[in-house]
Write a protein that holds these residues in place. Structure first.
Motif, mmCIF file in Angstrom:
data_model
loop_
_atom_site.group_PDB
_atom_site.id
_atom_site.type_symbol
_atom_site.label_atom_id
_atom_site.label_comp_id
_atom_site.label_asym_id
_atom_site.label_seq_id
_atom_site.Cartn_x
_atom_site.Cartn_y
_atom_site.Cartn_z
ATOM 1 N N TYR A 185 0.842 -1.197 0.000
ATOM 2 C CA TYR A 185 0.000 0.000 0.000
ATOM 3 C C TYR A 185 0.874 1.243 0.000
ATOM 4 O O TYR A 185 0.674 2.175 -0.795
ATOM 5 C CB TYR A 185 -0.918 -0.042 1.226
ATOM 6 C CG TYR A 185 -1.965 1.063 1.311
ATOM 7 C CD1 TYR A 185 -2.336 1.815 0.206
ATOM 8 C CD2 TYR A 185 -2.605 1.322 2.526
ATOM 9 C CE1 TYR A 185 -3.300 2.803 0.311
ATOM 10 C CE2 TYR A 185 -3.571 2.310 2.638
ATOM 11 C CZ TYR A 185 -3.915 3.048 1.527
ATOM 12 O OH TYR A 185 -4.864 4.033 1.636
ATOM 13 N N LYS A 186 1.880 1.270 0.853
ATOM 14 C CA LYS A 186 2.761 2.440 0.930
ATOM 15 C C LYS A 186 3.491 2.678 -0.389
ATOM 16 O O LYS A 186 3.596 3.817 -0.864
ATOM 17 C CB LYS A 186 3.757 2.262 2.069
ATOM 18 C CG LYS A 186 3.159 2.415 3.461
ATOM 19 C CD LYS A 186 4.210 2.252 4.546
ATOM 20 C CE LYS A 186 3.614 2.492 5.927
ATOM 21 N NZ LYS A 186 4.609 2.287 7.014
ATOM 22 N N GLN A 187 4.004 1.614 -0.974
ATOM 23 C CA GLN A 187 4.728 1.758 -2.234
ATOM 24 C C GLN A 187 3.827 2.301 -3.339
ATOM 25 O O GLN A 187 4.244 3.137 -4.149
ATOM 26 C CB GLN A 187 5.324 0.417 -2.643
ATOM 27 C CG GLN A 187 6.484 -0.041 -1.775
ATOM 28 C CD GLN A 187 6.893 -1.479 -2.059
ATOM 29 O OE1 GLN A 187 6.358 -2.117 -2.977
ATOM 30 N NE2 GLN A 187 7.818 -2.009 -1.272
ATOM 31 N N ALA A 188 2.588 1.832 -3.374
ATOM 32 C CA ALA A 188 1.652 2.298 -4.396
ATOM 33 C C ALA A 188 1.322 3.774 -4.206
ATOM 34 O O ALA A 188 1.232 4.538 -5.178
ATOM 35 C CB ALA A 188 0.377 1.463 -4.361
ATOM 36 N N VAL A 189 1.158 4.197 -2.966
ATOM 37 C CA VAL A 189 0.883 5.607 -2.677
ATOM 38 C C VAL A 189 2.059 6.483 -3.087
ATOM 39 O O VAL A 189 1.881 7.587 -3.629
ATOM 40 C CB VAL A 189 0.568 5.795 -1.177
ATOM 41 C CG1 VAL A 189 0.566 7.269 -0.804
ATOM 42 C CG2 VAL A 189 -0.788 5.165 -0.836
#
Length: 585
Positions: free
Chosen positions: A169-173
């Protein structure tokens, strides 16, 4: 100030308001109900706590040891399909998440989301000061998101995201530095982004290919070419029934001229502007596209189309979904929308008009060669707000983490390798191959009430689509378009559900990606917007409507712009540019 806008909102909304899957069997990790072999792999553990003992919230790394409840509200789209006997409150995804994560989602209310019913009901709650549920998820206008934030009922999610969001999730954001801008106040983040696929919101022109062939019409390259096609669709009886009951273009601009379907913003783009957003001018400042002088040319063209019958006189009474029905009911031969329209709502066209065929074409160029279309930037398609009084505010992030870890790009042999649930969005044939065709294999998809649409339980999720990795969709679609072999489960699933017309449309999107006109204002509502946006939008929409319907001459546009500026538009423009200057540092 807050009480005054609540009173105004309540008055306006009171006037407008009046208008699928059996229980899990066998292993808890098998959401389907089929007796055929199904994946039995365990879901990936949340990486914020992989120990066997529960933390202070009751989470043991996989689930809440004592189930917790998240309350929410829901607007059900017309693309939600259920098996017989299942509902939004009782379905296979709902049960799976409770059994396997210990998260029980309860709905305070559910509404069919037509004519902005979901937004209207949320705004009514705000204006009445009603208590909000634990979680509110919202797709739509930024004004409503800001009203939810301004209600004071929701929490700053900055620390929650840092502590509980999984790496995927963090990487996608982090792929887009602008992701958080609309919900940041004084350095605090007030909503969690629901991520979408990159380029998924970009537009193509869809035409009735059977009509094109019947009338021997060439592919359009310019707006002038499209006008020839629309004239033929309107006046040459393309459906062959001997009646004058067809027309050119399906539109629905009741709510906006920057729509997500049955859109008309591309016509403004053909003259160099994009309505309903903030564009960058030649001097580097931001200006509102709806009051740009070049919008007059688009309005003049639309008025001409209305006069000639190329567009329906009811277009101004229809929202984006209702506008699309002109196409799906076989009345209009053209519509502008996203690459995935073959998945929905074009199935309705095939039901309503047996033998109908459609094809995607590039967005046509204007008289000076300009091509412009709206841009889905950044890759965000919704926001999730968490009540500051929620007992388990971290649960929503764990819910989303689960879909990123297990659904977004599943591994071979994993629980969601073929889809969410066997017998729902996939089935296994006797030879071991996977099918997603409930019409061809009804015995493998029991309980369907409508076999023209695949029942996809992931759409019942709190996060709309489970989870999406922004770059994955476009890359996969182009790979499949090029005839390359599907290797990963995601690629195989995509190949199983995406139609050839869908792949062709995505190729057009990628070939035309340079036509995207970015909305440069991604911040929260400015102070003047909060007070004046409703008035300013009303001035624009009323003026546009009068011009298009021939009730006022084109000079009405200049009067509107002058009034818009005096009524707060100039101040809003000043505030937008101040925000842009600070955000660009």
């Amino acid at each position: 100030m807050r009480n005054s806008w609540k009173k105004m909102l309540l008055l306006s909304l009171v006037a407008t308001l009046g208008f699928s899957l059996a229980a899990c069997s066998g292993s808890n990790n098998n959401p389907g109900n089929s007796s055929t072999n199904a994946p039995t792999s365990e879901p990936a553990k949340d990486n914020d706590n992989s120990s066997s003992s529960a933390d202070e919230t009751g989470w043991d790394g996989t689930k809440y040891t004592t189930p917790i409840t998240l309350t929410t509200v829901k607007g059900i789209g017309t693309n939600y399909y259920f098996k017989t006997g299942e509902t939004m409150e009782n379905n296979v995804l709902q049960k799976y998440m409770k059994d396997n994560l210990g998260i029980d989602v309860k709905y305070d209310w559910i509404v069919t989301d037509t004519n902005d019913a979901y937004k209207t009901k949320l705004r009514m709650m705000l204006s009445s000061g009603d208590k909000m549920p634990d979680v509110v998820t919202y797709r739509g206008d930024v004004e409503t998101v800001n009203m939810l934030i301004d209600s004071g009922q929701f929490m700053d999610v900055s620390e929650l995201f840092d502590k509980y969001a999984g790496e995927k999730y963090k990487q996608a954001v982090e792929l887009n530095s602008d992701t958080w801008l609309p919900v940041v106040r004084d350095g605090k983040k007030w909503a969690l982004p629901v991520l979408d696929y990159a380029y998924n919101d970009d537009m193509v022109l869809w035409l009735r290919e059977d009509w094109m062939e019947k009338l021997s019409l060439p592919a359009p390259k310019t707006v002038a070419d499209l006008e020839v096609i629309m004239d033929a669709f309107t006046n040459q009886d393309p459906d062959g029934n001997g009646k004058k009951d067809t027309f050119g273009l399906a539109l629905g601009f009741k709510n906006t001229y920057l729509g997500w379907m049955s859109d008309i913003s591309w016509l403004f783009g053909a003259y160099g502007t994009m309505p309903g957003q903030w564009n960058k001018s030649a001097d580097g400042t931001l200006t509102h596209g709806s009051v740009d002088p070049t919008a007059k040319q688009a309005l003049t063209t639309l008025a001409d189309w209305m006069k000639k019958g190329y567009i329906s006189k009811d277009s101004g009474l229809k929202d984006e979904v209702a506008g699309s029905e002109f196409f799906t009911k076989g009345q209009a031969g053209a519509i502008v929308g996203r690459n995935w329209l073959p998945d929905w709502p074009f199935g309705d066209l095939l039901n309503n008009v047996p033998g109908a065929r459609y094809k995607a074409y590039p967005i046509p160029a204007g008289p000076d060669g300009k091509i412009g279309a709206q841009s889905g930037n950044p890759s965000v398609n919704g926001w999730m707000l968490i009540n500051k009084n929620a007992k388990n505010p971290e649960a929503l992030i764990r819910y989303y983490n689960f879909f990123f870890d297990n659904w977004a790009n599943p591994e071979k042999g994993s629980i969601f390798e073929n889809g969410f649930a066997e017998g729902y969005d996939w089935a296994k044939l006797p030879d071991g191959t996977i099918t997603k065709d409930p019409q061809k294999y009804p015995d493998l998809f029991p309980g369907y009430s409508d076999r023209t649409h695949l029942v996809e339980p992931v759409y019942y999720s709190l996060t709309f689509d489970g989870a999406r990795i922004p770059s994955l969709y476009a890359d996969t679609m182009i790979k499949l378009y090029n005839g390359e072999e599907a290797v990963t489960p995601y690629e195989t699933q995509t190949a199983g559900v995406r139609k050839p017309e869908n792949l062709e449309a995505m190729k057009i999107v990628m070939d035309q990606k340079d036509i995207r006109m970015k909305n440069y204002f991604q911040g929260p509502l400015t102070e003047t917007m909060k007070q004046k946006n409703e008035l300013l939008n009303k001035l624009i929409n009323q003026s546009y409507s009068k011009i298009i319907y021939g009730q006022s001459p084109i000079e009405e546009f200049d009067k509107m712009v002058e009034n818009w500026k005096k009524s707060g538009g100039d101040q809003v423009t000043k505030e937008v540019n101040e925000w842009y200057a600070s955000a660009s540092k």
